[in-house]
Design an enzyme around this catalytic site. Structure first.
Site, PDB file in Angstrom:
ATOM      1  N   GLU A  51       0.860  -1.184   0.000  1.00 50.38           N
ATOM      2  CA  GLU A  51       0.000   0.000   0.000  1.00 50.38           C
ATOM      3  C   GLU A  51       0.894   1.231   0.000  1.00 50.38           C
ATOM      4  O   GLU A  51       1.801   1.353   0.826  1.00 50.38           O
ATOM      5  CB  GLU A  51      -0.894   0.037   1.242  1.00 50.38           C
ATOM      6  CG  GLU A  51      -1.961  -1.036   1.281  1.00 50.38           C
ATOM      7  CD  GLU A  51      -2.802  -0.974   2.539  1.00 50.38           C
ATOM      8  OE1 GLU A  51      -2.598  -0.032   3.354  1.00 50.38           O
ATOM      9  OE2 GLU A  51      -3.641  -1.859   2.741  1.00 50.38           O
ATOM     10  N   ASP A  62      -5.505   9.163  10.264  1.00 51.53           N
ATOM     11  CA  ASP A  62      -4.170   8.688  10.593  1.00 51.53           C
ATOM     12  C   ASP A  62      -3.622   9.344  11.843  1.00 51.53           C
ATOM     13  O   ASP A  62      -3.939  10.491  12.164  1.00 51.53           O
ATOM     14  CB  ASP A  62      -3.221   8.950   9.419  1.00 51.53           C
ATOM     15  CG  ASP A  62      -3.582   8.120   8.211  1.00 51.53           C
ATOM     16  OD1 ASP A  62      -3.594   6.883   8.353  1.00 51.53           O
ATOM     17  OD2 ASP A  62      -3.868   8.689   7.138  1.00 51.53           O
TER      18      ASP A  62
END
Length: 285
Positions: A51, A62
């Site tokens: 990824e 995040d």
């Protein structure tokens, strides 16, 4: 859709009787040249699926480590065109390892959806994870991506109940990404027992592989998760290892590539030994 690299990779690993190690790093972190070198080295180190984070100024899902990685990449001049160029270069040497772009819709929207999908496909991208586009917005990107031959990978979470799950899975392809904890990336450690139960529940609704991420940091944790899932996703731990290798000005050092690939190799050993160990215990019992 015809079978993608993601489909083929998970089918191969299923036949081998083991889970996939899915690695996440932000494209262009800490700079384009170092990021290219890390990307090229990941498959040999043990990454089964890669990824690549699309740098963005406001990565709301995040934690601090990946937020900082995005800012380092953007400060070094990384953009979508350079990210796609990295993948094109990777494909000159590796035509088998699946690559998924992960991030937020804004950079794709600014690039232009149609042009992005055309360029991503030509570069050798296999799938997308776009965390801020819910199923209700599938016509925006998900459906066009599927038509373009790209897998669209959806996230399921501990709060995705059986009523919501069918909507989440409706246009999902490639694999399902199960977020093992609530909150931002890197914030906590997953409970293997709860994760195993969640994976079992998701599999009642889909035949797709289920990969588990958020909070996995060590080979031991990876092995524990791998024993009950089709894949283990590790991101924040790799980004943190990269960060620890940088100098005081956040510039790459001679240790940076090895810091990342060394941890990937450890995680790969954990993932690859998980079911073998389980089979040995069963045989002894």
């Amino acid at each position: 859709m015809s079978a993608t690299r993601i489909d083929r990779r998970f089918a191969t690993l299923k036949a081998e009787g083991r889970a996939a190690l899915v690695t996440f790093l932000t494209a262009g972190d800490p700079d384009e040249a170092t990021s290219r070198a890390i990307l090229a080295a990941l498959p040999k180190a043990g990454a089964d699926v890669i990824e690549l984070g699309m740098p963005f100024t406001d990565p709301m899902a995040d934690g601090p480590a990946i937020q900082a990685a995005s800012l380092r990449a953007l400060s070094a001049g990384q953009d979508m065109r350079k990210t796609l160029a990295m993948v094109r270069d990777f494909r000159n040497r590796d035509d088998a390892t699946p690559i998924v772009l992960m991030g937020y819709y804004n950079p794709i929207y600014v690039y232009g959806v149609d042009q992005f999908l055309a360029d991503a496909g030509a570069a050798g991208i296999d799938g997308l994870i776009v965390v801020d586009l819910p199923p209700e917005e599938d016509d925006e990107l998900c459906v066009p991506a599927l038509r373009a031959g790209l897998n669209f990978i959806r996230l399921a979470t501990p709060t995705t109940d059986d009523k919501r799950l069918p909507a989440v899975l409706a246009n999902t392809s490639g694999f399902v990404y199960y977020v093992s904890i609530t909150g931002i990336t890197g914030a906590a450690t997953p409970d293997p027992g709860k994760v195993s139960g969640a994976v079992t529940r998701i599999k009642r609704h889909t035949k797709l592989p289920v990969a588990v991420g958020f909070g996995v940091r060590t080979a031991e944790q990876a092995a524990s998760i791998a024993s009950g899932a089709d894949g283990v996703v590790v991101g924040s731990a790799l980004v943190s290892a990269l960060k620890a290798s940088l100098d005081r000005d956040d510039k790459a050092t001679a240790k940076t590539v090895d810091a990342v690939t060394g941890l990937v190799a450890e995680l790969a050993r954990g993932v690859r030994g998980a079911r073998a160990g389980k089979s040995t215990q069963s045989a002894q019992a």
